[in-house]
Design an enzyme around this catalytic site. Structure first.
Site, PDB file in Angstrom:
ATOM      1  N   LYS A 200       0.830  -1.211   0.000  1.00  0.00           N
ATOM      2  CA  LYS A 200       0.000   0.000   0.000  1.00  0.00           C
ATOM      3  C   LYS A 200       0.866   1.264   0.000  1.00  0.00           C
ATOM      4  O   LYS A 200       0.504   2.276  -0.611  1.00  0.00           O
ATOM      5  CB  LYS A 200      -0.925  -0.004   1.222  1.00  0.00           C
ATOM      6  N   GLU A 207       0.611   6.828  -6.589  1.00  0.00           N
ATOM      7  CA  GLU A 207      -0.503   7.777  -6.631  1.00  0.00           C
ATOM      8  C   GLU A 207       0.003   9.218  -6.620  1.00  0.00           C
ATOM      9  O   GLU A 207      -0.492  10.060  -7.382  1.00  0.00           O
ATOM     10  CB  GLU A 207      -1.404   7.518  -5.424  1.00  0.00           C
TER      11      GLU A 207
END
Length: 349
Positions: A200, A207
């Site tokens: 993550k 991102e």
């Protein structure tokens, strides 16, 4: 005989479980709602009693304290935390003091993967399992589902499979039920404790880079009419030598919209960008300060530790630092040096 945590009924081919949820904010509350839609029993706690009451009115079992949360759960207990990284470690330690061998604590927040490795080792001495779940989906997860990146002991992860399946995107949203494993259904056991948060972490580092690329590209489109603008003719202003090539009044919002349809750079992130520009083309409600919650920093550190070059992700992170005002002193020093060696005074405005 099935353990007490499993209710002897099925919902969409999944065993229905009882699970505790602590932290009912923007994501945690909707995760509870998605779990209840799938038939799971949720016992919930938050420092805000109104959040607990709201979910209790929808069918959850409310708990006014951490102790009550633990007491209302059947053994072996499973408690999922959706808390800020800064307080997660302390809360895990408090919970562990109330729990017993065979219980499981799940951290679904954006915690540092190193913390997960350390916490798992400490809890193992109490025979309490620690499962870290990188959770992506944001405020849209209730309807879209959540992409889950899971770390933890094999058996503990297996026991929670029906919970992960309920939270993950449904097959109707594009998952492939015939594909081997669970990745095509939106959740993946990535490895031992810490692996979920590691994956993550890198996800969020990527991102940052994707967001920066869109933002920079649209900024160039916005500046495509620079040749029409009045430009000072002085020693402090770089001239635009060929203004005839920058005469385009481009509707940036419409460009975002057309790129959504068939473009190689289309994405959900672009969909959200197009929506934002349609609502407010001037982005007047924003000041341009972009926060970083830690994952970008940890990603770049991991890249340095392992010798992996990440110029895009690093640049995106540093851009966020600049937006927060952390470059102001350096910029003032640049002005001071220009004045010292060349007599250049700062332009105002």
């Amino acid at each position: 005989m099935a353990p007490a945590r499993f209710r002897r009924r099925h919902c969409q081919r999944m065993l229905v479980m009882q699970i505790g949820m602590m932290g009912l904010g923007r994501m945690g509350g909707n995760m509870v709602r998605r779990l209840m839609r799938a038939g799971h029993e949720c016992v919930v706690h938050d420092i805000d009693p109104k959040s607990v009451a709201a979910l209790a009115s929808e069918g959850a079992v409310g708990a006014s304290s951490m102790e009550e949360l633990v007491a209302k759960l059947d053994k072996p207990r499973h408690i999922w935390l959706m808390l800020p990284a800064a307080i997660t470690g302390g809360v895990v330690e408090q919970l562990a003091a109330l729990m017993e061998a065979g219980d499981t604590i799940i951290d679904g927040g954006n915690s540092n993967y190193r913390d997960a490795v350390d916490l798992a080792a400490r809890l193992a001495a109490q025979q309490i399992s620690f499962v870290d779940v990188g959770t992506s989906g944001g405020v849209h997860g209730l309807e879209r589902g959540y992409c889950l990146m899971i770390g933890g002991p094999d058996e503990s992860v297996r026991q929670l499979d029906s919970v992960f399946a309920a939270l993950a995107p449904s097959l109707a949203s594009g998952g492939d039920d015939s594909a081997p494993g669970t990745a095509a259904r939106g959740y993946l056991h990535c490895g031992p404790s810490g692996a979920g948060h590691f994956v993550k972490m890198v996800h969020n580092g990527i991102e940052y880079g994707m967001m920066a690329a869109y933002a920079e590209g649209f900024n160039i489109l916005k500046a495509a009419n620079a040749g029409k603008q009045e430009r000072s003719a002085d020693a402090e202003t770089s001239p635009l030598s060929e203004p005839q090539y920058y005469q385009f009044d481009i509707d940036v919002g419409q460009v975002a919209e057309v790129w959504r349809h068939g473009s190689v750079i289309s994405s959900w992130l672009l969909d959200l960008t197009a929506d934002a520009l349609a609502d407010d083309p001037a982005l007047s409600q924003f000041g341009g300060r972009v926060s970083d919650s830690g994952e970008g920093r940890w990603t770049v550190k991991a890249a340095i530790d392992t010798g992996v070059p990440t110029p895009v992700l690093s640049s995106a992170l540093y851009s966020r630092f600049a937006s927060q005002g952390h470059s102001v002193y350096a910029e003032k020093l640049l002005s001071a040096m220009r004045l010292a060696f060349g007599g250049h005074f700062e332009k105002k405005g």
